[in-house]
Design a protein around this motif. Structure first.
Motif: not given
Length: 291
Positions: A51-59, A194-199, A214-218
């Motif tokens: 649900l959260t895998f949404q690369p910002i720079n890809w269609n 994107l970045s991947l982390g624990l939440w 997450f975004t690259l900015e967290g």
């Protein structure tokens, strides 16, 4: 009356079956070839990643991800496959050839290999998931580590244990996986922004430590339900602010009315005083010279 002659000792009542039969901790997968068969966590965690895998720079139409789907990787051995807990691909449509939902992911019929693979550690799969045993017999399929690193050359390989909350990540560098370091608690993947982390949070009403994008900015990439909840909350706040603004306008209007009434009352009293002075023979206009 009970007498010794007719007294029959009563045996202890039988224990209920849930106290004598094996529990879920005693009954692992009944398929020895699939020791990591999905459990609740293996359903929910990949769902959150999906649900959260949404690369910002890809269609968005060229972003694909899947969980527990057969991944076929060797054209020389077309029946060999691995089944990642979750993997994501960019540059690939959501439907196979734009027409059908995928039954599996066959790499020699797809335009791109997976960009990132995530494995969730299960009892019995640690050695293969972590690559501690990478050698396999010549007539047997290679292990996951070798497939991901040497055959498919997947840029990012992530392993997460829900038992220890340990996150291990590897990046393909020069044809080999090298351990990745966390940056502000996240694994950066600049190629997809994107970045991947624990939440720590609640997903599907279950509070725990989750792995998510997450975004690259967290900043969190919201799941649709979270986005809808946030939109609802923003609407509630906007409505409350509109009500408060309307109330303030009403109060300001009331104050203006009261101020106008006070001015009218002050003018009336001034006129009454001037009239009283005239009755006493004093011209109120002459008093201005002494004020």
């Amino acid at each position: 009356m009970t007498t010794f002659s007719n007294y029959i000792p009563q045996s202890n009542p039988p224990l209920p079956p849930w106290e004598t039969l094996p529990t879920m901790y005693d009954l692992p997968s009944d398929n020895p070839e699939e020791p990591g068969l999905p459990d609740d966590f293996h359903f929910l965690q990949p769902l959150l990643l999906y649900l959260t895998f949404q690369p910002i720079n890809w269609n968005p139409e060229l972003v694909y991800s899947a969980a527990d789907l057969n991944l076929y990787y060797d054209i020389q051995h077309p029946l060999w496959y691995k089944r990642p807990d979750w993997f994501g691909v960019v540059g690939v449509g959501k439907l196979y050839k734009g027409q059908d939902l995928r039954l599996s992911y066959v790499t020699w019929q797809e335009p791109a290999n997976p960009f990132v693979v995530i494995e969730l550690l299960s009892p019995g799969t640690e050695d293969e998931d972590l690559g501690t045993r990478t050698e396999s017999a010549a007539d047997k399929p290679p292990r996951k580590w070798e497939v991901y690193e040497r055959i498919l050359r997947i840029p990012y390989y992530i392993v997460f244990s829900r038992y220890t909350n340990e996150l291990l990540a590897f990046q393909l560098v020069g044809g080999h996986y090298e351990p990745m370091n966390l940056t502000h608690g996240c694994l950066l993947m600049p190629e997809i922004n994107l970045s991947l982390g624990l939440w720590q949070g609640s997903f599907r009403d279950i509070e725990r430590l989750w792995l998510r994008w997450f975004t690259l900015e967290g900043e969190l990439i919201p799941a649709p339900t979270e986005e809808a909840a946030a939109a609802t909350q923003r609407a509630i706040i906007a409505e409350q602010e509109a009500i408060e603004a309307k109330q303030e306008a009403i109060e300001a209007k009331q104050e203006a009315i009261e101020a106008k009434q006070e001015a009218i009352e002050a003018k009336r009293k001034t006129e009454q005083l001037a009239e009283r002075l005239r009755q006493l023979g004093v011209n109120p206009d002459d008093l201005d010279e002494f004020l």
